[in-house]
Design a protein around this motif. Structure first.
Motif, PDB file in Angstrom:
ATOM      1  N   GLY A  51      -1.920  -8.924  -4.791  1.00  0.00           N
ATOM      2  CA  GLY A  51      -3.081  -9.783  -4.662  1.00  0.00           C
ATOM      3  C   GLY A  51      -4.401  -9.061  -4.886  1.00  0.00           C
ATOM      4  O   GLY A  51      -5.432  -9.701  -5.044  1.00  0.00           O
ATOM      5  N   ASP A  52      -4.390  -7.711  -4.925  1.00  0.00           N
ATOM      6  CA  ASP A  52      -5.621  -6.970  -5.202  1.00  0.00           C
ATOM      7  C   ASP A  52      -6.046  -7.188  -6.650  1.00  0.00           C
ATOM      8  O   ASP A  52      -5.203  -7.315  -7.542  1.00  0.00           O
ATOM      9  N   GLN A  53      -7.356  -7.214  -6.867  1.00  0.00           N
ATOM     10  CA  GLN A  53      -7.867  -7.205  -8.232  1.00  0.00           C
ATOM     11  C   GLN A  53      -7.766  -5.774  -8.724  1.00  0.00           C
ATOM     12  O   GLN A  53      -8.315  -4.860  -8.103  1.00  0.00           O
ATOM     13  N   ILE A  54      -7.075  -5.581  -9.824  1.00  0.00           N
ATOM     14  CA  ILE A  54      -6.749  -4.234 -10.269  1.00  0.00           C
ATOM     15  C   ILE A  54      -7.994  -3.411 -10.607  1.00  0.00           C
ATOM     16  O   ILE A  54      -8.176  -2.318 -10.096  1.00  0.00           O
ATOM     17  N   SER A  55      -8.860  -3.908 -11.444  1.00  0.00           N
ATOM     18  CA  SER A  55      -9.975  -3.107 -11.923  1.00  0.00           C
ATOM     19  C   SER A  55     -10.887  -2.592 -10.814  1.00  0.00           C
ATOM     20  O   SER A  55     -11.142  -1.388 -10.740  1.00  0.00           O
ATOM     21  N   PRO A  56     -11.397  -3.441  -9.906  1.00  0.00           N
ATOM     22  CA  PRO A  56     -12.269  -2.903  -8.851  1.00  0.00           C
ATOM     23  C   PRO A  56     -11.565  -1.891  -7.949  1.00  0.00           C
ATOM     24  O   PRO A  56     -12.164  -0.886  -7.552  1.00  0.00           O
ATOM     25  N   VAL A  57     -10.299  -2.122  -7.652  1.00  0.00           N
ATOM     26  CA  VAL A  57      -9.556  -1.189  -6.795  1.00  0.00           C
ATOM     27  C   VAL A  57      -9.425   0.171  -7.478  1.00  0.00           C
ATOM     28  O   VAL A  57      -9.669   1.219  -6.870  1.00  0.00           O
ATOM     29  N   LEU A  58      -9.061   0.159  -8.770  1.00  0.00           N
ATOM     30  CA  LEU A  58      -8.912   1.418  -9.500  1.00  0.00           C
ATOM     31  C   LEU A  58     -10.240   2.146  -9.630  1.00  0.00           C
ATOM     32  O   LEU A  58     -10.315   3.363  -9.429  1.00  0.00           O
ATOM     33  N   MET A  59     -11.306   1.439  -9.972  1.00  0.00           N
ATOM     34  CA  MET A  59     -12.612   2.071 -10.153  1.00  0.00           C
ATOM     35  C   MET A  59     -13.111   2.668  -8.841  1.00  0.00           C
ATOM     36  O   MET A  59     -13.656   3.773  -8.815  1.00  0.00           O
ATOM     37  N   ASN A  60     -12.905   1.954  -7.726  1.00  0.00           N
ATOM     38  CA  ASN A  60     -13.293   2.488  -6.418  1.00  0.00           C
ATOM     39  C   ASN A  60     -12.464   3.717  -6.054  1.00  0.00           C
ATOM     40  O   ASN A  60     -12.988   4.684  -5.500  1.00  0.00           O
ATOM     41  N   ALA A  61     -11.177   3.671  -6.363  1.00  0.00           N
ATOM     42  CA  ALA A  61     -10.309   4.809  -6.051  1.00  0.00           C
ATOM     43  C   ALA A  61     -10.744   6.055  -6.820  1.00  0.00           C
ATOM     44  O   ALA A  61     -10.708   7.167  -6.274  1.00  0.00           O
ATOM     45  N   ILE A  62     -11.168   5.883  -8.063  1.00  0.00           N
ATOM     46  CA  ILE A  62     -11.662   7.028  -8.840  1.00  0.00           C
ATOM     47  C   ILE A  62     -12.897   7.609  -8.165  1.00  0.00           C
ATOM     48  O   ILE A  62     -13.007   8.825  -7.966  1.00  0.00           O
ATOM     49  N   GLU A  63     -13.832   6.736  -7.792  1.00  0.00           N
ATOM     50  CA  GLU A  63     -15.063   7.187  -7.132  1.00  0.00           C
ATOM     51  C   GLU A  63     -14.787   7.848  -5.790  1.00  0.00           C
ATOM     52  O   GLU A  63     -15.548   8.719  -5.354  1.00  0.00           O
ATOM     53  N   GLU A  64     -13.703   7.452  -5.142  1.00  0.00           N
ATOM     54  CA  GLU A  64     -13.372   7.954  -3.808  1.00  0.00           C
ATOM     55  C   GLU A  64     -12.396   9.130  -3.841  1.00  0.00           C
ATOM     56  O   GLU A  64     -11.792   9.475  -2.833  1.00  0.00           O
ATOM     57  N   SER A  65     -12.245   9.755  -5.014  1.00  0.00           N
ATOM     58  CA  SER A  65     -11.323  10.878  -5.175  1.00  0.00           C
ATOM     59  C   SER A  65     -12.084  12.180  -5.421  1.00  0.00           C
ATOM     60  O   SER A  65     -13.178  12.167  -5.985  1.00  0.00           O
ATOM     61  N   CYS A  66     -11.475  13.278  -5.002  1.00  0.00           N
ATOM     62  CA  CYS A  66     -12.051  14.605  -5.236  1.00  0.00           C
ATOM     63  C   CYS A  66     -11.653  15.153  -6.601  1.00  0.00           C
ATOM     64  O   CYS A  66     -12.428  15.863  -7.241  1.00  0.00           O
ATOM     65  N   ILE A  67     -10.429  14.824  -7.024  1.00  0.00           N
ATOM     66  CA  ILE A  67      -9.862  15.349  -8.265  1.00  0.00           C
ATOM     67  C   ILE A  67      -9.186  14.202  -9.011  1.00  0.00           C
ATOM     68  O   ILE A  67      -8.560  13.346  -8.385  1.00  0.00           O
ATOM     69  N   ALA A  68      -9.302  14.202 -10.329  1.00  0.00           N
ATOM     70  CA  ALA A  68      -8.548  13.261 -11.165  1.00  0.00           C
ATOM     71  C   ALA A  68      -7.627  14.073 -12.067  1.00  0.00           C
ATOM     72  O   ALA A  68      -8.076  15.008 -12.731  1.00  0.00           O
ATOM     73  N   ILE A  69      -6.361  13.718 -12.049  1.00  0.00           N
ATOM     74  CA  ILE A  69      -5.395  14.308 -12.978  1.00  0.00           C
ATOM     75  C   ILE A  69      -5.074  13.230 -14.006  1.00  0.00           C
ATOM     76  O   ILE A  69      -4.596  12.154 -13.647  1.00  0.00           O
ATOM     77  N   ILE A  70      -5.381  13.529 -15.256  1.00  0.00           N
ATOM     78  CA  ILE A  70      -5.113  12.596 -16.349  1.00  0.00           C
ATOM     79  C   ILE A  70      -3.907  13.126 -17.108  1.00  0.00           C
ATOM     80  O   ILE A  70      -3.944  14.246 -17.623  1.00  0.00           O
ATOM     81  N   VAL A  71      -2.861  12.341 -17.167  1.00  0.00           N
ATOM     82  CA  VAL A  71      -1.662  12.747 -17.902  1.00  0.00           C
ATOM     83  C   VAL A  71      -1.668  11.987 -19.225  1.00  0.00           C
ATOM     84  O   VAL A  71      -1.347  10.803 -19.287  1.00  0.00           O
ATOM     85  N   PHE A  72      -2.077  12.692 -20.278  1.00  0.00           N
ATOM     86  CA  PHE A  72      -2.109  12.105 -21.611  1.00  0.00           C
ATOM     87  C   PHE A  72      -0.708  12.146 -22.210  1.00  0.00           C
ATOM     88  O   PHE A  72      -0.110  13.210 -22.305  1.00  0.00           O
ATOM     89  N   SER A  73      -0.208  11.002 -22.590  1.00  0.00           N
ATOM     90  CA  SER A  73       1.095  10.905 -23.250  1.00  0.00           C
ATOM     91  C   SER A  73       0.866  10.221 -24.595  1.00  0.00           C
ATOM     92  O   SER A  73      -0.243   9.799 -24.914  1.00  0.00           O
ATOM     93  N   GLU A  74       1.923  10.079 -25.357  1.00  0.00           N
ATOM     94  CA  GLU A  74       1.795   9.515 -26.698  1.00  0.00           C
ATOM     95  C   GLU A  74       1.152   8.131 -26.685  1.00  0.00           C
ATOM     96  O   GLU A  74       0.333   7.812 -27.548  1.00  0.00           O
ATOM     97  N   ASP A  75       1.477   7.293 -25.720  1.00  0.00           N
ATOM     98  CA  ASP A  75       0.973   5.922 -25.698  1.00  0.00           C
ATOM     99  C   ASP A  75      -0.175   5.691 -24.722  1.00  0.00           C
ATOM    100  O   ASP A  75      -0.546   4.550 -24.465  1.00  0.00           O
ATOM    101  N   TYR A  76      -0.756   6.746 -24.164  1.00  0.00           N
ATOM    102  CA  TYR A  76      -1.840   6.594 -23.190  1.00  0.00           C
ATOM    103  C   TYR A  76      -2.973   5.724 -23.754  1.00  0.00           C
ATOM    104  O   TYR A  76      -3.430   4.791 -23.101  1.00  0.00           O
ATOM    105  N   ALA A  77      -3.412   6.012 -24.971  1.00  0.00           N
ATOM    106  CA  ALA A  77      -4.570   5.305 -25.555  1.00  0.00           C
ATOM    107  C   ALA A  77      -4.251   3.876 -25.971  1.00  0.00           C
ATOM    108  O   ALA A  77      -5.167   3.108 -26.290  1.00  0.00           O
TER     109      ALA A  77
END
Length: 158
Positions: A51-77
């Motif tokens: 029931g959560d709205q995905i975009s606001p939850v994800l954007m807030n979680a990024i802002e509320e994090s100390c570190i971001a690990i981005i795992v780039f794979s073939e289909d990431y983009a």
């Protein structure tokens, strides 16, 4: 006194990845290793509530994090969600000193930063849907270039 104005960080790590590619193997192992070491990690399947709205939850979680690990794979983009996350991560790196750690999983960093191979095809599809001069596509390209230029880990196997 300035530190009291900074928002509190809730998560130690935010994981950005293309779920279809990695959720049940590499990300699963990485998440378990972080969890075992008591590193509080945001992973969408663990933290998003029904029931959560995905975009606001994800954007807030990024802002509320100390570190971001981005795992780039073939289909990431190929995922606009992933590219939106990436653009927000780069924005937070520049404006809020978010630490960004890229992992290039079976993809060369030159593909990510230069829009080559699968990344070029994915960006072409986004340009077709959103328009070649779309501000979103420009943000995506800049974020990919910036992230692809960061020092990270290049994993081909295992």
């Amino acid at each position: 006194m300035a530190s009291s104005l900074e928002p509190k960080k809730i998560y130690d790590v935010f994981l950005s990845f293309r779920g279809v590619d990695l959720r049940n193997n590499f990300i699963g192992h990485l998440y378990q290793a972080l969890h075992r070491d008591e590193v509080y990690t945001f992973r969408d399947s663990e933290e998003l509530k029904k029931g959560d709205q995905i975009s606001p939850v994800l954007m807030n979680a990024i802002e509320e994090s100390c570190i971001a690990i981005i795992v780039f794979s073939e289909d990431y983009a190929s995922s606009r969600w992933c590219l939106e996350e990436l653009a927000k991560i780069i924005e937070c790196k520049e404006q809020k000193n978010l630490i960004v750690l890229p992992v290039f999983y079976k993809v060369d960093p030159r593909e990510v930063r230069g829009g080559r191979k699968s990344y070029q095809r994915s960006l072409a599809r986004h340009e077709f849907k959103l328009g070649k001069d779309s501000e979103k596509v420009k943000r995506y390209k800049k974020a990919l270039s910036d992230a692809g230029n960061l020092s990270g880990w290049h994993l081909n196997d295992g």
